[in-house]
Design an enzyme around this catalytic site. Sequence first.
Site, PDB file in Angstrom:
ATOM      1  N   GLU A   1      -0.120  -1.164   5.585  1.00 61.81           N
ATOM      2  CA  GLU A   1       1.060  -0.546   6.514  1.00 61.81           C
ATOM      3  C   GLU A   1       0.807   0.852   6.981  1.00 61.81           C
ATOM      4  O   GLU A   1       0.970   1.344   7.935  1.00 61.81           O
ATOM      5  CB  GLU A   1       2.501  -0.544   6.071  1.00 61.81           C
ATOM      6  CG  GLU A   1       3.566  -0.378   6.803  1.00 61.81           C
ATOM      7  CD  GLU A   1       4.235   0.907   7.037  1.00 61.81           C
ATOM      8  OE1 GLU A   1       4.838   1.214   7.932  1.00 61.81           O
ATOM      9  OE2 GLU A   1       3.741   1.793   6.242  1.00 61.81           O
ATOM     10  N   GLU A   2       0.534   1.681   5.798  1.00 58.01           N
ATOM     11  CA  GLU A   2       0.354   3.092   5.904  1.00 58.01           C
ATOM     12  C   GLU A   2      -0.887   3.627   7.034  1.00 58.01           C
ATOM     13  O   GLU A   2      -0.944   4.756   6.973  1.00 58.01           O
ATOM     14  CB  GLU A   2       0.209   3.632   4.592  1.00 58.01           C
ATOM     15  CG  GLU A   2       1.412   3.631   3.781  1.00 58.01           C
ATOM     16  CD  GLU A   2       2.724   4.367   4.172  1.00 58.01           C
ATOM     17  OE1 GLU A   2       2.762   4.908   5.367  1.00 58.01           O
ATOM     18  OE2 GLU A   2       3.709   4.379   3.622  1.00 58.01           O
TER      19      GLU A   2
ATOM     20  N   ASP B   1       0.860  -1.191   0.057  1.00 58.58           N
ATOM     21  CA  ASP B   1      -0.043  -0.036   0.139  1.00 58.58           C
ATOM     22  C   ASP B   1       0.981   1.250   0.023  1.00 58.58           C
ATOM     23  O   ASP B   1       2.051   1.269   0.534  1.00 58.58           O
ATOM     24  CB  ASP B   1      -0.882  -0.005   1.159  1.00 58.58           C
ATOM     25  CG  ASP B   1      -0.425   0.040   2.644  1.00 58.58           C
ATOM     26  OD1 ASP B   1       0.652  -0.880   2.746  1.00 58.58           O
ATOM     27  OD2 ASP B   1      -0.666   0.843   3.672  1.00 58.58           O
TER      28      ASP B   1
ATOM     29  N   ASP C   1      12.112  -1.229   5.106  1.00 62.41           N
ATOM     30  CA  ASP C   1      10.990   0.055   4.989  1.00 62.41           C
ATOM     31  C   ASP C   1      11.731   1.011   6.036  1.00 62.41           C
ATOM     32  O   ASP C   1      10.739   1.718   6.602  1.00 62.41           O
ATOM     33  CB  ASP C   1       9.683  -0.646   5.495  1.00 62.41           C
ATOM     34  CG  ASP C   1       8.576   0.445   5.429  1.00 62.41           C
ATOM     35  OD1 ASP C   1       8.875   1.261   4.313  1.00 62.41           O
ATOM     36  OD2 ASP C   1       7.622   0.375   6.058  1.00 62.41           O
TER      37      ASP C   1
END
Length: 460
Positions: free
Chosen positions: A148-149, A85, A172
């Site tokens: 994740e965001e 994402d 990341d």
Amino acid sequence: MDWLEEVKKYKEDLIEDVKGIIAIPSIKDTPKEGAPFGEGCRKALDHMLALGEKEGFTVKNIDGYAGVITYGEGEESVGMLAHLDVVPVGEGWSKDPFAMVEENGYLFGRGVLDDKGPAMSGFYALKMLKDNHVKLNKKIMLILGCDEESGMDCMNYYVKHAEVPTIGFTPDAEFPVIYGEKGGLHVQISGDTETVIESMHAGERMNIVIGKASCVVKEWNDRATDMFDFYLKSNGLKGSVAYTGEKAELMIEGAFAHAAMPYLGNNAALHLLNFVGNCFHDKFAADTYEMLHDWQGKPVDIFMESATMGFLTMNTGIVNIENGHVEITIDIRYPLETNADIVMAGFHKKAKAINYALDITLEKDTKPLYVDPNSELVTTLSNVYRKYSKDETTPNMTIGGGTYAKKFPNFVAFGPEFPNRTQPEGMFVGGCHQKDEGIRVDDLLCATAIYAEALEKLAK
């Protein structure tokens, strides 16, 4: 095996596959059956799993929340956690964010750095290990999440429904090794109040500094126009005002940035609150600005500087005001030495002192991550990084950003950003969550080589 020499054979295919995954706008959207984070995220997941299946890996879809591409066998496992994402595009791009382009040795597109490019690096690291028939004693699991965001619900679901690797890392963050991450709080301000602000809707994600904001105020006159012009000039800002009668819409351009580094941005919503509070003697706007304007949280007495994790940081990420009803979301990253109770006590003490009537509540608390910097995991990854980067001086570190590493025991963040990179002459290269997000091609190749050897050493 010199993996840096090996990855050069894969360069064109790697770039082409990064372009393919960038082309899928995987921004969190309305959930649907089999697509809990929207169709875009599901398409990106299907795309990656299809690549894995094509290369002969074992693949598994975890109900649309995440996916796994597995190489090798063994009771123990090494994991690499990446996410598919991306944050909303934002404004100011000079290129199509979903049509990746290569210019002057850089790749540009939403997700090339955070985190689709690194996810593809992980995939090619697995592919190189497989193509070269590297013998391993543990299986390697490339785990791909889709949220994740926006809260990491994908990994919350994964740990309840799928196999958790024994040890591993997420690509990341930054190199060398990130062995600690600050805790994360989501604080909500809500309620009804009297204010000249009729409406204001600013910010799309709490983990992004609000780079542009507008609001409608109920009262306007020539004096206010002059004051707004003075405010913009005195703060070095761009903005505009459009008014009809006694109503006006104000707009201010600030600067977007990652919430973990709010000092790199300029929060346009807070500027609007500051202006409205002073121009109209609006108590709500003035008091809210007073509490939230300092990224270190000094006005609410939550300032904290840690020897291992640096400063506590605070970002006002979402502001919604409509006809007197207020919803404001604040993102706070805190080091080991403080906690949610101390932070909330600071807010409540300040609110009482200024007679702030709105409710201030804790919505979420994610505890800090800390892995022994002398552990086998950290030292192994660090040695691999130094072998390929030739960097012997940059220390392993802690960060304010939150990664998937917090969701799994014995995990750290590891790359893909290299330290001490400067902007190329005559060209802007954006970072995570910024316009014109980019990554140097040579850095992507080097990261892929580092990941291949890191996985090889951890899985032997």
